[in-house]
Scaffold this active site. Structure first.
Site, PDB file in Angstrom:
ATOM      1  N   ARG A  19      11.694  15.028  -9.203  1.00 27.84           N
ATOM      2  CA  ARG A  19      10.612  14.369  -9.953  1.00 27.84           C
ATOM      3  C   ARG A  19      11.052  13.056 -10.606  1.00 27.84           C
ATOM      4  NH1 ARG A  19       8.660  19.186 -13.519  1.00 27.84           N
ATOM      5  NH2 ARG A  19      10.649  20.048 -12.827  1.00 27.84           N
ATOM      6  N   THR A  84      19.814  29.837 -11.025  1.00 28.71           N
ATOM      7  CA  THR A  84      20.744  29.597 -12.140  1.00 28.71           C
ATOM      8  C   THR A  84      21.876  30.638 -12.185  1.00 28.71           C
ATOM      9  OG1 THR A  84      19.152  30.762 -13.552  1.00 28.71           O
ATOM     10  CG2 THR A  84      19.108  28.370 -13.635  1.00 28.71           C
ATOM     11  N   GLY A 106      22.942  20.270 -17.556  1.00 28.63           N
ATOM     12  CA  GLY A 106      23.281  18.835 -17.482  1.00 28.63           C
ATOM     13  C   GLY A 106      22.112  17.914 -17.750  1.00 28.63           C
ATOM     14  N   ASN A 172      12.887  30.733 -23.202  1.00 31.53           N
ATOM     15  CA  ASN A 172      14.318  30.624 -22.937  1.00 31.53           C
ATOM     16  C   ASN A 172      14.671  29.145 -22.818  1.00 31.53           C
ATOM     17  OD1 ASN A 172      16.928  30.761 -21.892  1.00 31.53           O
ATOM     18  ND2 ASN A 172      16.168  31.050 -19.786  1.00 31.53           N
ATOM     19  N   ALA A 383      26.677 -32.416 -33.219  1.00 29.05           N
ATOM     20  CA  ALA A 383      25.659 -31.946 -32.278  1.00 29.05           C
ATOM     21  C   ALA A 383      25.945 -32.477 -30.879  1.00 29.05           C
ATOM     22  CB  ALA A 383      24.286 -32.411 -32.737  1.00 29.05           C
ATOM     23  N   SER A 408      28.724 -36.740 -32.987  1.00 32.77           N
ATOM     24  CA  SER A 408      27.782 -36.133 -32.049  1.00 32.77           C
ATOM     25  C   SER A 408      28.055 -36.594 -30.617  1.00 32.77           C
ATOM     26  CB  SER A 408      26.358 -36.546 -32.420  1.00 32.77           C
ATOM     27  OG  SER A 408      26.049 -36.013 -33.681  1.00 32.77           O
TER      28      SER A 408
HETATM   29  C1  UD1 Z   1      15.209  27.830 -16.198  1.00 33.58           C
HETATM   30  C2  UD1 Z   1      15.207  29.249 -16.724  1.00 33.58           C
HETATM   31  C3  UD1 Z   1      14.002  29.424 -17.636  1.00 33.58           C
HETATM   32  C4  UD1 Z   1      14.050  28.441 -18.771  1.00 33.58           C
HETATM   33  C5  UD1 Z   1      14.161  27.025 -18.207  1.00 33.58           C
HETATM   34  C6  UD1 Z   1      14.437  26.057 -19.337  1.00 33.58           C
HETATM   35  C7  UD1 Z   1      16.181  30.745 -15.087  1.00 33.58           C
HETATM   36  C8  UD1 Z   1      15.917  31.698 -14.004  1.00 33.58           C
HETATM   37  N1  UD1 Z   1      15.130  30.155 -15.625  1.00 33.58           N
HETATM   38  O1  UD1 Z   1      14.053  27.666 -15.398  1.00 33.58           O
HETATM   39  O2  UD1 Z   1      13.979  30.740 -18.165  1.00 33.58           O
HETATM   40  O3  UD1 Z   1      12.927  28.560 -19.591  1.00 33.58           O
HETATM   41  O4  UD1 Z   1      15.252  26.897 -17.283  1.00 33.58           O
HETATM   42  O5  UD1 Z   1      14.394  24.750 -18.865  1.00 33.58           O
HETATM   43  O6  UD1 Z   1      17.320  30.538 -15.455  1.00 33.58           O
HETATM   44  N2  UD1 Z   1      20.378  24.687 -11.495  1.00 33.58           N
HETATM   45  C9  UD1 Z   1      21.495  24.704 -10.722  1.00 33.58           C
HETATM   46  N3  UD1 Z   1      21.478  25.437  -9.573  1.00 33.58           N
HETATM   47  C10 UD1 Z   1      20.409  26.160  -9.192  1.00 33.58           C
HETATM   48  C11 UD1 Z   1      19.268  26.121  -9.994  1.00 33.58           C
HETATM   49  C12 UD1 Z   1      19.279  25.381 -11.153  1.00 33.58           C
HETATM   50  O7  UD1 Z   1      22.504  24.070 -11.035  1.00 33.58           O
HETATM   51  O8  UD1 Z   1      20.483  26.794  -8.146  1.00 33.58           O
HETATM   52  C13 UD1 Z   1      20.396  23.900 -12.739  1.00 33.58           C
HETATM   53  C14 UD1 Z   1      19.420  22.735 -12.751  1.00 33.58           C
HETATM   54  O9  UD1 Z   1      20.057  21.536 -12.321  1.00 33.58           O
HETATM   55  C15 UD1 Z   1      19.019  22.653 -14.204  1.00 33.58           C
HETATM   56  C16 UD1 Z   1      19.126  24.067 -14.698  1.00 33.58           C
HETATM   57  O10 UD1 Z   1      19.986  24.731 -13.788  1.00 33.58           O
HETATM   58  O11 UD1 Z   1      19.919  21.855 -14.948  1.00 33.58           O
HETATM   59  C17 UD1 Z   1      17.794  24.769 -14.773  1.00 33.58           C
HETATM   60  O12 UD1 Z   1      17.229  24.782 -13.508  1.00 33.58           O
HETATM   61  P1  UD1 Z   1      15.667  24.690 -13.269  1.00 33.58           P
HETATM   62  O13 UD1 Z   1      15.386  24.733 -11.831  1.00 33.58           O
HETATM   63  O14 UD1 Z   1      15.083  23.584 -14.068  1.00 33.58           O
HETATM   64  O15 UD1 Z   1      15.219  26.087 -13.904  1.00 33.58           O
HETATM   65  P2  UD1 Z   1      13.778  26.498 -14.327  1.00 33.58           P
HETATM   66  O16 UD1 Z   1      13.118  27.121 -13.167  1.00 33.58           O
HETATM   67  O17 UD1 Z   1      13.099  25.392 -15.007  1.00 33.58           O
END
Ligand code: UD1
Ligand code: MG
Length: 461
Positions: A19, A84, A106, A172, A383, A408
């Site tokens: 995005r 995650t 990050g 969360n 100047a 100047s």
């Molecule tokens: C996640 C949380 C959600 C929380 C939200 C807050 C989980 C399952 N969900 O959701 O509960 O409210 O963040 O913003 O944890 N990332 C990786 N590898 C992956 C997936 C994500 O490194 O495979 C990193 C992303 O770069 C990011 C962070 O983890 O920095 C969160 O990932 P994102 O996809 O934004 O998670 P959400 O679905 O928003």
């Protein structure tokens, strides 16, 4: 890293960040002049951890190369990105070596050290310490589910949530600290049978309940600390928050900001008491302003030190310079790198100074170029004076000793020296050294041509 806390920090940064619509990986976009990921790394370092592991994926090579100087960081590639929980699993070695693990994002750059310390301390006591927040608009975020006793017992992603669960406003934030042995045991047990087919880190909470482990939730010191960046609008919002925080700190320290919304610090600014900063000032690199300094509107200051009571007037740019006490610079002055300006010096409008040393009480008030020059004390530069420092191939120095008066419109053809107390007549081209205490000039005769007429336009009546 030789911290003794036995803490391993894992920073999740593998997400695509589509995005942002950018060729630059999301976590390298800057907030307050520093990549978002660098903010998170710095917060982590303040905890003196045993290790920091960054989970990278998309555009990973660019991210790693941006941090190539930092040999303390560990990197773990997550490919493909399966959620995650799967991301944290890539740091298993570091987790295994530690007592406590802290998980950061990050793309959430404003998290404070104080908030993180609380999580780490709780986890170090043997608790699963989760950072949650109460928000007005929880849409899209994981909801914190509590049991009949009000104890947090699960996190449910929006896509997996029931109607009733979606009404919950406690979300969360993603930040969590956990005793490492628990993660070592639980991470391999995470499943991906959910709406997104991902391995959710958040399922760790339900596992903690199953094992009867203590779960603690806490809130960030400030709600904005957990603001994440997914698009350019959020990037701009986070930038403003960061700037206002700095502005408030400055004001609390005794600095007057004419408008805290119109100051941008992309680097670090230290300002003593009774500094005044007018509107639209941009600070870059490391800038120090001593007591009583005033900065006019629309100035740019980069890597400079400004001495007590010095006034920098509007539309001035200073980059890489030391300025003494009680000096007056600008308006519309441009001070370039490797310049040292003494006390009580005046540099006026449309004066450019580069790699020069200007001693106490000297003045160059109007329309000059002073490059590669050494100027003594109490010198007056008239100047339109230009140091001709460049012969087309090499740069040369101009030396102007103390108590010199330069008229100047003088050109000083470097290398050249104007000796102590000399006076240079207006309009002189100085190509040989000018002796002490004497007047040096290029005699020019002035004549008047009697009866001369200006040409007139052909056909004009
Ligand atoms: C996640 C949380 C959600 C929380 C939200 C807050 C989980 C399952 N969900 O959701 O509960 O409210 O963040 O913003 O944890 N990332 C990786 N590898 C992956 C997936 C994500 O490194 O495979 C990193 C992303 O770069 C990011 C962070 O983890 O920095 C969160 O990932 P994102 O996809 O934004 O998670 P959400 O679905 O928003
Ligand atoms: Mg997200």
């Amino acid at each position: 890293m030789d911290g003794n806390s036995g803490l391993s920090v894992v920073i999740l940064a593998a997400g695509q960040g589509t995005r942002m619509k950018s060729a630059l990986p999301k976590v390298l976009h800057e907030v307050a002049g520093k990549p978002m990921l660098a903010h998170v790394v710095d917060a982590a370092k303040a905890l003196s951890p045993k290790s920091i592991t960054i989970i990278y994926g998309h555009g990973g090579a660019i991210v790693r190369s941006a941090f190539v100087q930092d040999r303390e960081l560990r990197w773990a590639l997550q490919e493909p990105q399966l959620g995650t929980g799967h991301a944290v699993m890539q740091a298993m070695d570091a987790i295994n070596e530690s007592k406590t693990t802290l998980i950061l994002y990050g793309d959430v750059p404003l998290i404070s050290v104080g908030t993180l310390r609380k999580l780490v301390n709780e986890a170090a006591r043997g608790e699963l310490s989760w950072l949650t927040a109460i928000v007005e608009q929880p849409a899209g975020l994981g909801r914190v589910i509590r049991d009949a006793n009000g104890q947090a017992c699960a996190i449910v992603e929006e896509k997996d949530a029931s109607e009733a669960q979606r009404l919950v406003h406690e979300i969360n934030t993603g930040f969590v600290a956990c005793p490492s042995p628990w993660l070592v045991e639980w991470l391999p047990r995470l499943g991906n049978r959910n709406a997104q087919g991902e391995y959710y880190l958040t399922d760790v909470m339900a596992l903690a309940v199953e094992k009867g482990c203590k779960i603690t939730t806490s809130q960030p010191n400030n709600l904005w600390e957990t603001t994440g960046v997914n698009n350019r609008e959020q990037l701009a919002q986070v930038e403003r928050i960061a700037q206002l925080e700095r502005a408030e700190e400055l004001m609390a320290g005794g600095v007057t900001l004419r408008d805290p919304n119109r100051l941008d610090i992309r680097g670090s600014l230290s300002a003593a008491q009774d500094v005044t900063i007018d509107i639209n000032v941009l600070i870059e690199g490391t800038v120090r302003l001593a007591r009583g300094v005033s900065i006019g509107a629309n100035c740019m200051l980069k890597d400079c030190d400004i001495g007590e009571d010095t006034q920098v007037l509007s539309f001035t740019s200073i980059d890489g310079a030391n300025v003494g006490r009680n000096a007056r610079i600008g308006p519309y002055a441009r001070i370039r790198p490797n310049t040292r300006i003494g006390n009580d010096v005046h540099i006026g409008n449309f004066v450019e100074v580069k790699a020069s040393d200007i001693s106490n009480e000297s003045k160059a008030n109007h329309l000059s170029y002073i490059g590669d020059a050494t100027i003594g004390e109490r010198v007056n530069v008239g100047a339109g004076t230009i140091t001709c420092n460049y012969d087309g191939a090499n740069k040369h120095r101009t030396i102007i000793e103390s108590d010199v008066h330069i008229g100047s419109d003088v050109q000083l053809i470097a290398p050249v020296t104007v000796r102590q107390g000399a006076t240079i007549g207006a309009g002189t081209t100085v190509w040989k050294d000018a002796p002490e205490n004497e007047l040096t000039l290029n005699p020019k005769a002035q004549e008047t041509r009697k009866g001369w007429r200006r040409p007139t336009k052909k056909g004009a009546s």
